[in-house]
Scaffold this active site. Structure first.
Site, PDB file in Angstrom:
ATOM      1  N   LYS A  60      15.537  58.404 -50.351  1.00  0.00           N
ATOM      2  CA  LYS A  60      15.841  56.961 -50.402  1.00  0.00           C
ATOM      3  C   LYS A  60      15.185  56.219 -49.242  1.00  0.00           C
ATOM      4  O   LYS A  60      14.991  55.005 -49.298  1.00  0.00           O
ATOM      5  CB  LYS A  60      17.348  56.730 -50.406  1.00  0.00           C
ATOM      6  CG  LYS A  60      18.036  57.262 -51.632  1.00  0.00           C
ATOM      7  CD  LYS A  60      18.764  56.174 -52.375  1.00  0.00           C
ATOM      8  CE  LYS A  60      19.382  56.671 -53.661  1.00  0.00           C
ATOM      9  NZ  LYS A  60      18.680  56.211 -54.855  1.00  0.00           N
ATOM     10  N   GLU A  92      20.078  49.858 -72.089  1.00  0.00           N
ATOM     11  CA  GLU A  92      18.674  50.224 -72.314  1.00  0.00           C
ATOM     12  C   GLU A  92      18.582  51.406 -73.298  1.00  0.00           C
ATOM     13  O   GLU A  92      17.735  51.399 -74.210  1.00  0.00           O
ATOM     14  CB  GLU A  92      18.010  50.598 -70.979  1.00  0.00           C
ATOM     15  CG  GLU A  92      16.517  50.868 -71.117  1.00  0.00           C
ATOM     16  CD  GLU A  92      15.867  51.325 -69.813  1.00  0.00           C
ATOM     17  OE1 GLU A  92      16.502  51.266 -68.753  1.00  0.00           O
ATOM     18  OE2 GLU A  92      14.697  51.752 -69.880  1.00  0.00           O
ATOM     19  N   CYS A 140      23.544  64.654 -55.764  1.00  0.00           N
ATOM     20  CA  CYS A 140      23.574  63.992 -54.450  1.00  0.00           C
ATOM     21  C   CYS A 140      24.548  64.658 -53.479  1.00  0.00           C
ATOM     22  O   CYS A 140      24.361  64.581 -52.265  1.00  0.00           O
ATOM     23  CB  CYS A 140      23.973  62.531 -54.602  1.00  0.00           C
ATOM     24  SG  CYS A 140      22.949  61.654 -55.776  1.00  0.00           S
ATOM     25  N   GLU A 157       7.135  47.714 -55.161  1.00  0.00           N
ATOM     26  CA  GLU A 157       7.624  47.118 -56.409  1.00  0.00           C
ATOM     27  C   GLU A 157       9.126  46.875 -56.388  1.00  0.00           C
ATOM     28  O   GLU A 157       9.670  46.221 -57.276  1.00  0.00           O
ATOM     29  CB  GLU A 157       7.226  47.979 -57.615  1.00  0.00           C
ATOM     30  CG  GLU A 157       7.730  49.402 -57.616  1.00  0.00           C
ATOM     31  CD  GLU A 157       6.837  50.363 -56.822  1.00  0.00           C
ATOM     32  OE1 GLU A 157       6.148  49.932 -55.885  1.00  0.00           O
ATOM     33  OE2 GLU A 157       6.872  51.572 -57.126  1.00  0.00           O
ATOM     34  N   CYS A 172      17.689  57.016 -61.299  1.00  0.00           N
ATOM     35  CA  CYS A 172      18.378  56.646 -60.057  1.00  0.00           C
ATOM     36  C   CYS A 172      18.030  57.565 -58.893  1.00  0.00           C
ATOM     37  O   CYS A 172      18.360  57.272 -57.751  1.00  0.00           O
ATOM     38  CB  CYS A 172      19.883  56.607 -60.267  1.00  0.00           C
ATOM     39  SG  CYS A 172      20.484  57.985 -61.204  1.00  0.00           S
ATOM     40  N   GLU A 228      21.631  50.665 -67.821  1.00  0.00           N
ATOM     41  CA  GLU A 228      21.032  51.873 -68.394  1.00  0.00           C
ATOM     42  C   GLU A 228      21.611  52.188 -69.779  1.00  0.00           C
ATOM     43  O   GLU A 228      20.880  52.573 -70.695  1.00  0.00           O
ATOM     44  CB  GLU A 228      21.278  53.056 -67.446  1.00  0.00           C
ATOM     45  CG  GLU A 228      20.277  54.172 -67.605  1.00  0.00           C
ATOM     46  CD  GLU A 228      20.343  55.149 -66.446  1.00  0.00           C
ATOM     47  OE1 GLU A 228      19.377  55.221 -65.684  1.00  0.00           O
ATOM     48  OE2 GLU A 228      21.366  55.845 -66.289  1.00  0.00           O
ATOM     49  N   SER A 259      13.935  55.439 -67.488  1.00  0.00           N
ATOM     50  CA  SER A 259      14.638  54.155 -67.537  1.00  0.00           C
ATOM     51  C   SER A 259      13.997  53.224 -66.526  1.00  0.00           C
ATOM     52  O   SER A 259      13.587  53.656 -65.439  1.00  0.00           O
ATOM     53  CB  SER A 259      16.110  54.379 -67.176  1.00  0.00           C
ATOM     54  OG  SER A 259      16.702  53.158 -66.802  1.00  0.00           O
ATOM     55  N   GLU A 282      12.073  55.386 -50.739  1.00  0.00           N
ATOM     56  CA  GLU A 282      12.270  54.405 -51.812  1.00  0.00           C
ATOM     57  C   GLU A 282      12.297  52.971 -51.276  1.00  0.00           C
ATOM     58  O   GLU A 282      11.730  52.072 -51.895  1.00  0.00           O
ATOM     59  CB  GLU A 282      13.581  54.704 -52.551  1.00  0.00           C
ATOM     60  CG  GLU A 282      13.824  53.797 -53.744  1.00  0.00           C
ATOM     61  CD  GLU A 282      15.158  54.059 -54.427  1.00  0.00           C
ATOM     62  OE1 GLU A 282      16.198  54.081 -53.739  1.00  0.00           O
ATOM     63  OE2 GLU A 282      15.167  54.235 -55.652  1.00  0.00           O
TER      64      GLU A 282
END
Ligand code: SF4
Ligand code: SF4
Ligand code: SF4
Length: 573
Positions: free
Chosen positions: A358, A282, A498, A366, A299, A279, A319, A361
């Site tokens: 998650k 990036e 989190c 993908e 994230c 990241e 990102s 996720e």
């Protein structure tokens, strides 16, 4: 600030003018029971559990909304008050599916506790709950309205997220919590954050459990099972075993996981570091080449889904980095399997996460399907209890190699501002030598929105950090209107990040109402960071070995194929 003097149960109390009886009682350490009230979430005075007698008031009044006044006398514990509360509980129980023996909230349920405290007769008004279907189509959240007490705390939590996909429908006896057009939650724009679950006082909302699948894999001789734990779990798991809020139980957590069977336990903080490597590079690339700015962190899967539903025009700003969970699973099913001669289909990867999003996720096509199961902190606690592990007394253990030691930057990923700080530590060093101090304290803390300007590599960049999707929406609208201009924005869907995720241990309202849960849990992570051997993600040995032996370089071809992803617009309901 003007103060008023009052008496509660004969005890003189000073309280701020305009504060409520409940707040004044809390200051004087006098407990008044609540059910629909939840600090920072909802204050509507509807459940009638907090009724008290007060001079100057006609009848009983709801302490959570009734203001104090000079000379007021309040009585929280009279026969009239107790009788009223008992009747309220008994009426709730008359429409409640009473299945305490097998309920996910048993021993941690606010209704069960009130029923015991007020010696409620659970059958006084009979039992008449219409069998309501359980909505379990979502990958993350299960809804069982037959245990709902209509407190609407979940509705308020979802509205704070500015998602608002659940709300009361019908009237009177037929009133219940539903979704638009009676759709299952899975078909709405729910972002799976689980904030409704942690707000719910009873077992009407809970995560979709993967515990049975994980036990199945552990006893399957064909499988090798590896767990990895997200940065915030060490700061919260202890609460499920009676440790005070803010205890870091990393060593006991690792030891307990290893007691579940023949499993390995790795440290996800390492792929938090890996995320930062990708990241930060990036961000630098986008800044140097005129790429899409501001760059948003990616994230948090709750935030990613929120952007896909509500701000699809911003998807190029996200990102492309996968989350630490997905980076870890990709590395395990490729590099780790190759290195250890394991067929990827025989490696069963369990991610322990603070978050219900998650769970959604891991089903995103993908992302390649590398994670086999994602279990919340609460599910891990249940497994540890089921295995009969004496958590309080278990000797500490260390993570398994080669994914044991991470940097402090990876650790602070679990708190709002942590991802930004970790990225800035590495970006400032990659670009400008050792110029900036290691800590970026302006972006720490539990405020909903934080902003700062930093000198990184000789140039100034403006950054923003938002936690909670309501705050994210404010920041985005300011960016879109041109009022604000940032290079880099961190967003975490859950208030506080989190550490306060929708999969974290249940905390009773009386504790939630009196301590700063988010700050206490975060402080455990910052303490560990302070004492870490490495403070920057690019210093973590396991990350450097990964690039040397396998990934070659950040943003390189292999890293891009394994560690980056795409997003797509979703409908809004
Ligand atoms: S929600 Fe509470 S009272 Fe209801 S069955 Fe579960 S534990 Fe018992
Ligand atoms: S998981 Fe989050 S978005 Fe979905 S209903 Fe609950 S609070 Fe709302
Ligand atoms: S689902 Fe839970 S939080 Fe929502 S109204 Fe029912 S009891 Fe309250």
């Amino acid at each position: 600030m003007s103060m008023v003097n009052l008496k509660i149960n004969g005890i003189p109390v000073q309280a701020e003018a305009g504060s409520t009886i409940l707040q004044a009682a809390e200051k004087a350490n006098i407990r008044i029971p609540t059910l629909c009230y939840l600090k920072d979430v909802q204050c509507v005075g509807s459940c009638r559990m907090c009724l008290v007698e007060a001079t100057g008031a006609r009848g009983l009044v709801a302490a959570c909304v009734y203001p104090v006044s000079e000379g007021m006398e309040v009585f929280t514990n009279t026969p009239k008050v107790r009788k009223s509360r008992k009747t309220t509980v008994e009426l709730i129980l008359s429409t409640h599916k009473k299945k305490c023996l097998s309920c996910v909230r048993s021993m941690n349920c606010e209704l069960q506790k009130l029923a015991l405290e007020y010696n409620a007769d659970e059958d006084r008004f009979g039992t008449d709950y219409a069998a309501k279907p359980i909505d379990d189509l979502s990958e993350s959240v299960v809804r069982d309205n037959s245990k709902c007490v209509m407190c609407t705390r979940c509705v308020a939590a979802c509205e704070h997220q500015t998602v608002g996909v659940i709300g009361p429908k019908n009237r009177g006896y037929a009133k219940e919590i539903g979704s638009p057009y009676d759709m299952p939650l899975a078909h709405t724009s729910c972002v799976n954050c689980g904030q409704c679950i942690v707000a719910c006082p009873v077992g009407a909302l809970y995560e979709k459990s993967s515990v049975a699948d994980v036990w199945g894999a552990i006893v399957d001789p064909a499988k090798q099972v590896v767990f990895f734990t997200a940065p915030s779990i060490k700061a919260t798991l202890g609460e499920a075993f009676g440790f005070p809020v803010g205890s870091n139980v990393e060593g006991k957590m690792v030891a307990a996981i290893k007691q579940l069977g023949n499993v390995k336990c790795f440290n996800m903080d390492i792929t938090a570091d890996l995320t930062i490597m990708e990241e930060a590079h990036e961000l630098i690339q986008r800044l140097m080449t005129g790429g899409t700015i501001p760059m948003f962190t990616s994230c948090c899967p709750g935030w990613v889904k929120f952007a896909e539903h509500y701000y699809p025009e911003l998807l190029p700003n996200l990102s492309t980095c996968k989350s630490p969970q997905e980076m870890f699973s990709a590395v395990l099913k490729t590099y780790y399997c190759q290195k250890n001669g394991i067929a990827p289909e025989n490696l069963y990867v369990v991610s322990v996460i603070p978050c219900t999003a998650k769970k959604f996720e891991i089903r995103r096509e993908e992302l390649g399907g590398y994670t086999d199961a994602a279990i919340t902190t609460r599910e891990l606690a249940r497994m540890i209890k089921e295995a009969g592990v004496d958590f309080a007394n278990i000797p500490e253990a260390e993570y398994d190699m080669p994914f044991g030691e991470a940097s402090g930057a990876g650790v602070i990923f679990g708190a709002t501002g942590g991802v930004m700080e970790a990225a800035l530590r590495t970006a400032s060093r990659l670009l400008g030598g050792e110029g900036h101090p290691i800590e970026f304290k302006e972006i720490r803390g539990t405020q909903g929105i934080k902003e700062a300007e930093y000198n990184v590599g000789g140039g100034k960049i403006n950054v923003a950090v938002a936690n909670g999707l309501g705050n994210a929406r404010k920041v985005i609208e300011q960016i879109k209107s041109g009022e604000k201009n940032y290079a880099f924005v961190e967003i975490m869907a859950c208030p506080g990040g989190c550490v306060n995720g929708g999969g974290q241990p249940y905390v009773r309202d009386e504790v939630r109402n009196s301590v700063d849960l988010k700050a206490l849990r975060a402080s455990a992570l910052y303490k560990q960071d302070e004492n870490s051997k490495y403070r920057c993600s690019h210093e973590t040995p396991a990350v450097n070995v990964l690039y040397k032996e396998f990934l070659v370089k950040p943003l390189g071809q292999k890293a891009h194929a394994l560690l980056h992803t795409t997003y797509h617009q979703r409908d809004k309901y």
